[in-house]
Design a protein around this motif. Sequence first.
Motif, short mmCIF file in Angstrom:
data_model
loop_
_atom_site.label_atom_id
_atom_site.label_comp_id
_atom_site.label_asym_id
_atom_site.label_seq_id
_atom_site.Cartn_x
_atom_site.Cartn_y
_atom_site.Cartn_z
N GLN A 200 0.81 -1.22 0.00
CA GLN A 200 0.00 0.00 0.00
C GLN A 200 0.84 1.27 0.00
O GLN A 200 0.61 2.18 -0.80
N GLY A 201 1.84 1.35 0.90
CA GLY A 201 2.66 2.55 0.97
C GLY A 201 3.42 2.82 -0.31
O GLY A 201 3.47 3.96 -0.80
N ASN A 202 4.00 1.79 -0.90
CA ASN A 202 4.77 1.97 -2.12
C ASN A 202 3.88 2.25 -3.32
O ASN A 202 4.22 3.04 -4.20
N LEU A 203 2.72 1.61 -3.36
CA LEU A 203 1.79 1.89 -4.45
C LEU A 203 1.32 3.34 -4.41
O LEU A 203 1.16 3.98 -5.45
N LYS A 204 1.12 3.85 -3.22
CA LYS A 204 0.69 5.25 -3.09
C LYS A 204 1.76 6.20 -3.62
O LYS A 204 1.45 7.25 -4.18
N ILE B 171 4.04 5.45 -6.03
CA ILE B 171 4.36 5.29 -7.45
C ILE B 171 3.14 5.39 -8.36
O ILE B 171 3.28 5.47 -9.58
N THR B 172 1.92 5.38 -7.78
CA THR B 172 0.72 5.48 -8.59
C THR B 172 0.45 6.93 -8.92
O THR B 172 0.56 7.81 -8.07
N VAL B 173 0.09 7.20 -10.18
CA VAL B 173 -0.20 8.57 -10.61
C VAL B 173 -1.70 8.77 -10.64
O VAL B 173 -2.49 7.83 -10.75
N ASN C 5 -6.48 9.81 -7.22
CA ASN C 5 -7.01 8.88 -6.22
C ASN C 5 -5.98 7.80 -5.88
O ASN C 5 -6.30 6.62 -5.84
N THR C 6 -4.76 8.23 -5.63
CA THR C 6 -3.69 7.27 -5.37
C THR C 6 -3.96 6.46 -4.10
O THR C 6 -3.66 5.27 -4.06
N ALA D 287 -4.31 2.42 -4.03
CA ALA D 287 -3.38 1.65 -3.22
C ALA D 287 -4.12 0.74 -2.24
O ALA D 287 -3.74 -0.42 -2.05
N ILE D 288 -5.19 1.25 -1.63
CA ILE D 288 -5.99 0.44 -0.70
C ILE D 288 -6.66 -0.70 -1.44
O ILE D 288 -6.67 -1.86 -0.98
N LEU D 289 -7.23 -0.41 -2.61
CA LEU D 289 -7.93 -1.43 -3.39
C LEU D 289 -6.99 -2.55 -3.83
O LEU D 289 -7.28 -3.74 -3.64
N LEU D 290 -5.84 -2.19 -4.39
CA LEU D 290 -4.91 -3.19 -4.89
C LEU D 290 -4.30 -4.01 -3.75
O LEU D 290 -4.14 -5.23 -3.87
#
Length: 345
Positions: A267-271, A273-275, A278-279, A283-286
């Motif tokens: 979650q933290g890393n997706l937040k 690197i996600t553009v 609604n990052t 991140a929560i969903l994935l």
Amino acid sequence: MQNNSHSFSERVLRDMHSAVLVLDKKGRIVYTNEPAARMFEVTGGYLEEHERFPLLAENTYNDSFNEVIFNALYNKEETTVKKVPYMAPSGKKYIFLMSGSYLNETESDDAQLVITLSDETVAEEMTRKFNDSSRTFTTFLFGFCIWSIVCALWEFTGRAISQDYLTHGQEVLGIIMLIYILRHTSLSWRDIGITTHEPGATVRTACIVAGCAVLFLCGFKAVFRMIDPDCFGPDSPFIDFSRFGVRQILYIFTAGIQEFLMRSVVQGNLKRITVGTNTSVLAILLSSLLFASLHCFLGLMFMLGAAILAGLEGILYDKQNNIFGVWIVHWVFGVSGTLLCLIDH
């Protein structure tokens, strides 16, 4: 006329947003505007001949910075542009994009080198964390895929895999990821949610959420007992405390490692690197879907429950940025589900 020119140059340099230093041919500071004086921790403005002092810093951390200054002083025909680290006398560290060129005729005695510095510290840190987060998430996916393939190959040979071995595989992956993050990335303990910031608020909120989760599970079991009296251990008490033992106590380590994987690593890393706008939601969903997939060996209904739990914990982690809160909720939820005979840990 010279004084007017001097005054005009000072006004121009003073009004510039970038940090500006002016050096004489000996590398001594002639002038600093306000941003430069603040970064280099010196007095701003013009310095008389007897007040000037060398810019070069006598510490190994600033070797690259000193080298750029030397090159700019001696390569008079070229404009020097380079990104270098710098540490101020107080110990504060910067990343500067430096540009150096001579103000006057290069062969004259009063030739002066103008150094313009753009503070790239924040941008450089964000770029470094973006790259580290990308590598960390990629490493996790690689390990997760290897773990899944090994499990599939093991079952393909006709040998069953116990739930304990599958869980231990996740724990090993979590330990590997923690070592990888600390040794091979610039991510700090705070970046991965391992922090004691506001511990009281963290624990209070986690206990409230965990209490609500226990009430929800009790209500869930009560409703299904009314629909089907034979479900969920009909011969056992509504809450079977005899099921609480060493296994449930040790489950706190499994819960912590799983939350580290899903919150800190995913979650933290997706937040980061996600553009998009609604990052946090993505991140929560994935991370919730990945958490559910970790429990694929327990069936569809368990995966759905795991996804819902992970979603709620993801929201809590996004608010607190602290792994300990979701760790408490996860452990309480798992133990409560066991005592209520809803799950078997």
